[in-house]
Scaffold this motif. Structure first.
Motif, short mmCIF file in Angstrom:
data_model
loop_
_atom_site.label_atom_id
_atom_site.label_comp_id
_atom_site.label_asym_id
_atom_site.label_seq_id
_atom_site.Cartn_x
_atom_site.Cartn_y
_atom_site.Cartn_z
N HIS A 29 31.26 62.21 -2.60
CA HIS A 29 29.98 62.13 -1.80
C HIS A 29 30.01 61.53 -0.54
O HIS A 29 30.37 60.47 -0.35
CB HIS A 29 29.07 61.18 -2.66
N GLU A 30 29.99 62.45 0.56
CA GLU A 30 30.23 61.86 1.90
C GLU A 30 28.78 61.43 2.36
O GLU A 30 28.06 62.33 2.57
CB GLU A 30 30.78 63.42 2.65
N ASP A 74 28.03 60.50 5.32
CA ASP A 74 27.47 61.35 6.55
C ASP A 74 26.75 62.59 6.58
O ASP A 74 26.44 62.99 7.44
CB ASP A 74 28.53 60.95 7.73
N ARG A 75 27.05 63.03 5.24
CA ARG A 75 26.69 64.47 5.11
C ARG A 75 25.57 64.52 4.07
O ARG A 75 24.96 65.62 3.86
CB ARG A 75 27.58 65.32 4.89
N GLU A 76 25.06 63.25 3.51
CA GLU A 76 24.06 63.18 2.43
C GLU A 76 22.73 63.04 3.21
O GLU A 76 22.64 61.87 3.86
CB GLU A 76 24.47 62.13 1.39
N LYS A 136 33.38 58.97 4.22
CA LYS A 136 32.54 59.89 5.06
C LYS A 136 33.67 60.88 5.69
O LYS A 136 34.96 60.38 5.83
CB LYS A 136 32.50 58.58 6.43
N SER A 137 33.19 61.75 6.35
CA SER A 137 33.97 62.85 6.60
C SER A 137 35.10 62.59 7.80
O SER A 137 36.02 62.96 8.00
CB SER A 137 33.28 64.12 7.00
N SER A 138 34.61 61.46 8.64
CA SER A 138 35.58 61.15 9.81
C SER A 138 36.41 60.10 9.49
O SER A 138 37.12 59.60 10.22
CB SER A 138 34.48 60.86 11.00
#
Length: 102
Positions: free
Chosen positions: A41-42, A44-46, A18-20
């Motif tokens: 594979h992030e 929270d952005r998929e 997750k990016s955060s």
């Protein structure tokens, strides 16, 4: 769950993040410093990130991120990866999976 397994097996090293997440960032940095270029594979952005997170949980990933796969096999989370790095076996696993060459 099939999508997660498929993504995990497409590259020598795969990290679901997750990016955060600061631990996710640390694990990605460790892989880059070892010379690997993992598929990231992030979740929270998929578009279907929530479903992928549930699939990871179903595979036994707890916490769900970072979830590391090497050679298509589940390695573990940050704690597991750091333990492998400290005992020297992470680099060997990456070499065996052809994620790095030495």
């Amino acid at each position: 769950m099939d999508q997660v397994r498929d993504l995990a097996s497409k590259n020598a090293a795969v990290i679901f993040t997750k990016s955060s997440c600061c631990m996710c960032h640390s694990i990605k940095t460790l892989f880059y410093e070892l010379g690997a270029s993992p598929a990231i594979h992030e979740l929270d952005r998929e578009a279907n990130g929530r479903e992928m997170e549930w699939a990871l949980r179903g595979l036994g990933c707890n916490p769900t991120v970072p979830a590391v796969f090497i050679g298509g096999k589940w390695v573990g989370s940050a704690k597991d990866v750091l333990s492998l790095h400290l005992d020297g076996s992470l680099k060997q696993m990456l070499m065996e999976a052809k994620a790095i060459w030495f």
